[in-house]
Motif scaffolding. Structure first.
Motif, mmCIF file in Angstrom:
data_model
loop_
_atom_site.group_PDB
_atom_site.id
_atom_site.type_symbol
_atom_site.label_atom_id
_atom_site.label_comp_id
_atom_site.label_asym_id
_atom_site.label_seq_id
_atom_site.Cartn_x
_atom_site.Cartn_y
_atom_site.Cartn_z
ATOM 1 N N ILE A 85 0.770 -1.113 -0.051
ATOM 2 C CA ILE A 85 -0.049 0.028 -0.086
ATOM 3 C C ILE A 85 1.003 1.155 0.082
ATOM 4 O O ILE A 85 1.543 1.488 0.696
ATOM 5 C CB ILE A 85 -0.925 0.011 1.376
ATOM 6 N N GLU B 265 -4.215 7.252 0.385
ATOM 7 C CA GLU B 265 -5.641 7.174 -0.337
ATOM 8 C C GLU B 265 -5.710 6.050 -0.863
ATOM 9 O O GLU B 265 -6.964 5.553 -1.099
ATOM 10 C CB GLU B 265 -5.440 8.344 -1.604
ATOM 11 N N MET B 266 -4.606 5.322 -1.251
ATOM 12 C CA MET B 266 -4.726 3.831 -1.548
ATOM 13 C C MET B 266 -5.232 3.057 -0.803
ATOM 14 O O MET B 266 -6.098 2.034 -0.843
ATOM 15 C CB MET B 266 -3.363 3.512 -2.163
ATOM 16 N N ILE C 73 -10.470 -0.625 -5.053
ATOM 17 C CA ILE C 73 -9.592 -1.313 -5.735
ATOM 18 C C ILE C 73 -9.237 -2.624 -4.947
ATOM 19 O O ILE C 73 -8.949 -2.547 -3.988
ATOM 20 C CB ILE C 73 -8.296 -0.383 -5.730
ATOM 21 N N TYR D 275 -3.735 -5.798 -9.384
ATOM 22 C CA TYR D 275 -4.309 -4.800 -8.841
ATOM 23 C C TYR D 275 -5.438 -4.206 -9.671
ATOM 24 O O TYR D 275 -5.114 -3.996 -10.978
ATOM 25 C CB TYR D 275 -3.659 -3.396 -8.666
ATOM 26 N N CYS E 173 -0.302 3.258 -9.081
ATOM 27 C CA CYS E 173 -1.487 3.904 -8.286
ATOM 28 C C CYS E 173 -2.074 5.162 -8.789
ATOM 29 O O CYS E 173 -1.289 6.062 -9.186
ATOM 30 C CB CYS E 173 -0.720 4.250 -6.968
ATOM 31 N N LEU F 264 2.383 -0.511 -8.900
ATOM 32 C CA LEU F 264 1.752 -1.446 -8.053
ATOM 33 C C LEU F 264 1.996 -2.885 -8.333
ATOM 34 O O LEU F 264 2.341 -3.737 -7.773
ATOM 35 C CB LEU F 264 0.554 -1.178 -8.166
#
Length: 75
Positions: free
Chosen positions: A3, A7-8, A17, A38, A57, A64
């Protein structure tokens, strides 16, 4: 699980997501052919899910997927 930013983390907690292998997706369809684990997940009005594979991301731009992340680490 990687991560990269707050925000992710927030969107993954809400399942906007998801991190899954493509073959593990069985509640909808994958809309593109990006080799990634992802996916941006959305549902239509009837509850059918669609997944859009991403390699970076959408918030901070970091790689990612395993392949891109490993390549970035080698630099």
């Amino acid at each position: 699980m990687m991560i990269c930013c707050k925000e992710m983390m927030r969107i993954m907690d809400r399942e906007g997501i998801v991190k899954k292998e493509g073959y593990q997706i069985n509640d909808g369809r994958i809309l593109n052919e990006v080799d990634s684990e992802y996916f941006i997940r959305s549902e239509d009005y009837s509850g059918v899910a669609s997944y859009f594979g991403i390699n970076y991301c959408p918030f901070c731009g970091r790689p990612l997927s395993r392949g891109l992340w490993a390549a970035e680490k080698k630099k």
